[in-house]
Design an enzyme around this catalytic site. Structure first.
Site, PDB file in Angstrom:
ATOM      1  N   GLU A   1      36.009  47.950  33.888  1.00 43.40           N
ATOM      2  CA  GLU A   1      37.412  47.530  33.755  1.00 43.40           C
ATOM      3  C   GLU A   1      37.592  46.624  32.543  1.00 43.40           C
ATOM      4  O   GLU A   1      36.795  45.715  32.303  1.00 43.40           O
ATOM      5  CB  GLU A   1      37.884  46.796  35.014  1.00 43.40           C
ATOM      6  CG  GLU A   1      39.335  46.337  34.916  1.00 43.40           C
ATOM      7  CD  GLU A   1      39.915  45.806  36.214  1.00 43.40           C
ATOM      8  OE1 GLU A   1      41.106  45.409  36.215  1.00 43.40           O
ATOM      9  OE2 GLU A   1      39.190  45.790  37.226  1.00 43.40           O
TER      10      GLU A   1
ATOM     11  N   ASP B   1      36.745  47.821  48.768  1.00 43.88           N
ATOM     12  CA  ASP B   1      36.297  46.613  48.073  1.00 43.88           C
ATOM     13  C   ASP B   1      35.780  45.558  49.044  1.00 43.88           C
ATOM     14  O   ASP B   1      36.381  45.336  50.101  1.00 43.88           O
ATOM     15  CB  ASP B   1      37.466  45.988  47.300  1.00 43.88           C
ATOM     16  CG  ASP B   1      37.570  46.487  45.878  1.00 43.88           C
ATOM     17  OD1 ASP B   1      36.589  47.057  45.374  1.00 43.88           O
ATOM     18  OD2 ASP B   1      38.644  46.307  45.273  1.00 43.88           O
TER      19      ASP B   1
ATOM     20  N   ASP C   1      40.945  45.481  46.628  1.00 44.34           N
ATOM     21  CA  ASP C   1      41.508  44.177  46.980  1.00 44.34           C
ATOM     22  C   ASP C   1      42.751  43.888  46.146  1.00 44.34           C
ATOM     23  O   ASP C   1      43.418  42.864  46.345  1.00 44.34           O
ATOM     24  CB  ASP C   1      40.473  43.067  46.861  1.00 44.34           C
ATOM     25  CG  ASP C   1      39.843  42.948  45.483  1.00 44.34           C
ATOM     26  OD1 ASP C   1      40.234  43.710  44.574  1.00 44.34           O
ATOM     27  OD2 ASP C   1      38.951  42.087  45.315  1.00 44.34           O
ATOM     28  N   SER C   2      43.100  44.819  45.251  1.00 43.37           N
ATOM     29  CA  SER C   2      44.398  44.774  44.562  1.00 43.37           C
ATOM     30  C   SER C   2      45.550  44.820  45.550  1.00 43.37           C
ATOM     31  O   SER C   2      46.690  44.503  45.204  1.00 43.37           O
ATOM     32  CB  SER C   2      44.520  45.954  43.591  1.00 43.37           C
ATOM     33  OG  SER C   2      44.176  47.175  44.233  1.00 43.37           O
TER      34      SER C   2
ATOM     35  N   LYS D   1      32.525  48.639  47.287  1.00 44.00           N
ATOM     36  CA  LYS D   1      32.476  48.226  45.880  1.00 44.00           C
ATOM     37  C   LYS D   1      32.439  46.712  45.820  1.00 44.00           C
ATOM     38  O   LYS D   1      33.122  46.037  46.594  1.00 44.00           O
ATOM     39  CB  LYS D   1      33.692  48.751  45.115  1.00 44.00           C
ATOM     40  CG  LYS D   1      33.701  48.336  43.641  1.00 44.00           C
ATOM     41  CD  LYS D   1      34.773  49.069  42.852  1.00 44.00           C
ATOM     42  CE  LYS D   1      36.161  48.553  43.119  1.00 44.00           C
ATOM     43  NZ  LYS D   1      36.355  47.138  42.662  1.00 44.00           N
TER      44      LYS D   1
ATOM     45  N   GLU E   1      32.023  43.279  42.821  1.00 43.07           N
ATOM     46  CA  GLU E   1      32.127  42.903  41.421  1.00 43.07           C
ATOM     47  C   GLU E   1      30.921  42.090  40.969  1.00 43.07           C
ATOM     48  O   GLU E   1      30.396  41.265  41.716  1.00 43.07           O
ATOM     49  CB  GLU E   1      33.406  42.095  41.185  1.00 43.07           C
ATOM     50  CG  GLU E   1      34.678  42.876  41.490  1.00 43.07           C
ATOM     51  CD  GLU E   1      35.939  42.048  41.260  1.00 43.07           C
ATOM     52  OE1 GLU E   1      35.835  40.916  40.730  1.00 43.07           O
ATOM     53  OE2 GLU E   1      37.028  42.528  41.609  1.00 43.07           O
TER      54      GLU E   1
END
Length: 275
Positions: A182, A83, A44-45, A113, A115
């Site tokens: 991270e 993501d 999602d970057s 993925k 978070e």
């Protein structure tokens, strides 16, 4: 050889470092795949490096599906990990499974993925039970930027370090096949890597992880809005691109491009008949 969740576990067991880079389109996916990168992360970057947002929060599940589908077309051997964006899994377990399924079914990803640590273990467990591989992501979680008060290193106190280890173990127990660490101190990341059986992928977490990931625009010096401390620029591709753009402008304006070798021909007889 095709990269799979099984091959990644074998790499950890053998001490063979896993390589991952972010990717958001077909052309770059093909180049990375041919270079034999193990994993392509459709992160999602993309909100920052592709769409120009200040953080990842505005990214939608439809944005992720669009870019994942493009990357998947270019990857023949690399594992495509996508993501789950902000608010696509936090509201309910049902939402998490539904959106993870969309990334697999519509985006053609091989895994997803998300978070978070212990808080998202119910989502991880449910997604895994739906036969979808899940990668966890703990430490500096960009979707929590407002909660953290910015992009800050995590796990620097004893309590925070213990919580990070607990989160890693909980994510593993929930069924994740891998965890991204991270913005974590290197010594702590090394401890986490030894404490769990599944592979860890570091980004700003030192060399002790089982593999590494970077945003490819960062490592090629294409994205210049900011450069995190943990980024190594492996090539100045941004400068090369800018010079190429300038050369193109110059040649178009002076008339040297397109040259004869860049043009198509037609017989004079055909042209003569037009007048």
């Amino acid at each position: 050889m095709k990269n799979t969740v099984t091959s990644f576990q074998q790499q950890k067991n053998a001490g063979d470092k896993i390589t991952m880079l972010t990717c958001y389109d077909y052309s770059v996916a093909k180049l990375m795949d041919q270079a034999e990168i193990n994993m392509l992360l459709v992160g999602d970057s993309l909100g920052q490096v592709m769409l120009g947002y200040e953080n990842t929060l505005p990214v939608t599940i439809d944005d992720m599906i669009y870019h994942t589908r493009a990357v998947a077309r270019g990857a023949s051997k690399a594992f495509v990990l996508a993501d789950l964006p902000f608010m696509s899994y936090q509201i309910s377990v049902q939402d998490a499974v539904l959106n993870a399924g969309r990334l697999i079914k519509e985006g053609r990803a091989h895994g997803v993925k998300l978070e978070g640590g212990t808080k998202v273990c119910p989502q991880i467990k449910a997604i895994v039970e739906a036969s979808i591989p899940v990668c966890g992501h703990i430490g500096l979680t960009p979707q929590s930027v407002n909660e953290f008060g910015g992009f800050k290193v995590q796990g620097k106190t004893e309590a925070a370090a213990r919580q990070l280890i607990a989160d890693a173990k909980a994510v593993e127990a929930a069924g994740a096949f891998m965890i991204v660490l991270e913005g974590v101190p290197a010594k702590l990341a090394e401890i986490v890597t030894k404490e769990i059986n599944i592979p860890t992928i570091g980004i700003g977490a030192g060399p002790g992880c089982d593999g590494q990931v970077l945003v490819y625009q960062d490592m090629l010096a294409i994205f210049s809005d900011f450069t995190p401390k943990f980024v190594k620029q492996f090539a100045q591709v941004g400068e090369i691109m800018q010079q190429a753009f300038r050369d193109y402008i110059t040649e178009v304006k002076e008339g040297s491009f397109p040259a004869k070798e860049h043009t198509y021909t037609v017989s004079d007889e055909v042209i003569d008949k037009l007048y």
